[in-house]
Design an enzyme around this catalytic site. Structure first.
Site, short mmCIF file in Angstrom:
data_model
loop_
_atom_site.label_atom_id
_atom_site.label_comp_id
_atom_site.label_asym_id
_atom_site.label_seq_id
_atom_site.Cartn_x
_atom_site.Cartn_y
_atom_site.Cartn_z
N PHE A 133 33.12 27.65 -11.43
CA PHE A 133 33.08 26.58 -12.43
C PHE A 133 33.93 27.01 -13.61
CE2 PHE A 133 30.91 23.80 -15.65
CZ PHE A 133 31.34 22.60 -15.09
N THR A 138 -3.53 -5.17 0.67
CA THR A 138 -2.86 -3.88 0.91
C THR A 138 -3.67 -3.03 1.88
OG1 THR A 138 -3.89 -2.76 -0.97
CG2 THR A 138 -1.86 -3.97 -1.39
N ASP A 139 -4.98 -3.20 1.91
CA ASP A 139 -5.81 -2.46 2.86
C ASP A 139 -5.45 -2.86 4.29
OD1 ASP A 139 -8.17 -0.58 3.14
OD2 ASP A 139 -8.89 -2.31 4.29
N ARG A 197 29.92 32.65 -8.69
CA ARG A 197 28.57 32.40 -9.17
C ARG A 197 27.65 32.06 -8.01
NH1 ARG A 197 28.14 26.20 -11.62
NH2 ARG A 197 29.07 25.15 -9.81
N HIS A 231 20.21 26.60 -11.73
CA HIS A 231 21.01 27.64 -12.35
C HIS A 231 20.41 29.03 -12.13
CE1 HIS A 231 23.37 24.55 -14.27
NE2 HIS A 231 22.29 24.03 -14.83
N LYS A 269 0.85 -1.19 0.00
CA LYS A 269 0.00 0.00 0.00
C LYS A 269 0.89 1.24 0.00
CE LYS A 269 -4.05 0.23 0.57
NZ LYS A 269 -5.14 0.23 -0.44
N ASN A 300 21.37 21.11 -10.23
CA ASN A 300 22.01 22.42 -10.20
C ASN A 300 20.97 23.46 -10.62
OD1 ASN A 300 23.74 24.60 -10.27
ND2 ASN A 300 25.41 23.45 -11.21
#
Length: 297
Positions: free
Chosen positions: A158, A57-58, A175, A246, A12, A244
């Site tokens: 970088f 699943t219940d 940066r 930017h 579940k 990343n």
């Protein structure tokens, strides 16, 4: 040629569960999203629809709610271990269980300068995660978080990267660096001060992000993972995923304005995606610890 059934599991996914501890005047809240998955000899259910060994699943969902009441939720990891151990030990056909949990943070409301005993506001920080696996090979706990958004306005570079005829990115030695960090760490023990370790790991990662003069996001992830392993002997490995986010300097020259790195366009896509695993060279075998169910934790 034969066609055979491969790995399979069922459970579940995403049962929303809020546990409020009301046994004292100052209440406590844990807000969870719980996923269960059971593993075992369930081939007949797949091949011929035989459900005789299948715990619904219940029922798994109801078990999570019942355990939240009877055992409480002291931490994600402890609660996950309680559930996984129950499914493997008490449900005959089950050979392995995977429990994935997300936790949504709340912070106490401040009323007249004082924290209120039973009122909270949603905290917009990271989502804490835990994944517990119990099977014949042992018990495995993975702590973690996701959506921890970090940004530093300088201290990131970088440059010196490989270029070819398609390269347009300029080098930079100053940066903005930002990410929405996903971190997961595998423990070597189930006897852990879960909440304390979580707070410590998060603090270390934020510190490394902040103080390192970063030459690349990859380098930052290495320093984060290394520092965590140095601080916590009970952690065998750390897995990190960092998009990343930017931030590009906006050209304001058409408006007669200079822009000395103060106004940026925040691009949501495309983005670089950096991933790294940092581990001890003697880390014990993970077995099925990283085999996901819903993949939420």
């Amino acid at each position: 040629m034969a066609i055979i059934l491969g790995d399979h599991q069922y459970g579940k996914a995403e049962s929303r569960l809020v546990r409020i501890h009301r046994d004292k005047p100052r209440h406590e809240i844990r807000d969870l999203n719980v996923t269960t998955a059971l593993r075992g000899p369930f081939d007949p259910a797949c091949l011929v629809g035989d459900q005789s060994d299948v715990l619904p699943t219940d029922t798994q969902k109801n078990t999570a709610y019942a355990f939240a009441r009877s055992k409480g939720v002291s931490s994600l990891e402890h609660f996950g271990l309680d559930l996984a151990r129950h499914f493997v030990t008490d449900i005959g056909p089950v050979e392995g269980a995977r429990i994935e949990i997300e936790e949504y943070a709340w912070q106490r409301a401040i009323v007249d300068g004082v924290e209120h005993d039973h009122t909270w506001t949603r905290s917009g920080q990271e989502v804490r995660t835990a994944a517990v696996t119990v099977d014949a090979t042992g018990e495995y706990v993975i702590g973690g978080f996701k959506d921890l958004v970090l940004l530093k306005s300088t201290g990131s570079e970088f440059a010196g990267f490989l270029t070819n005829e398609y390269t347009t990115l300029p080098e930079t030695h100053d940066r903005v660096m930002a990410t929405s960090l996903v971190a997961k760490w595998r423990f070597t023990s189930t006897e852990v001060a879960w909440d304390e370790v979580y707070a410590g790991v998060k603090a270390i990662m934020i510190r490394e992000f902040a103080v390192l003069q970063s030459l690349a996001l990859q380098q930052t992830l290495w320093h984060m993972g290394k520092a965590v392993l140095e601080a916590f002997p009970s952690i065998a490995e750390v897995r990190l995923t960092a998009p990343n986010k930017h931030h590009f300097v906006v050209d304001l020259s058409p408006f007669g304005l200079e822009n000395p790195g103060e106004v940026f366009f925040a691009a949501d896509r495309p983005y670089g995606l950096i991933e790294a695993t940092v581990l001890r060279d003697d880390a014990p075998d993970a077995h099925e610890a990283w085999r996901a169910s819903a993949g939420l934790a």
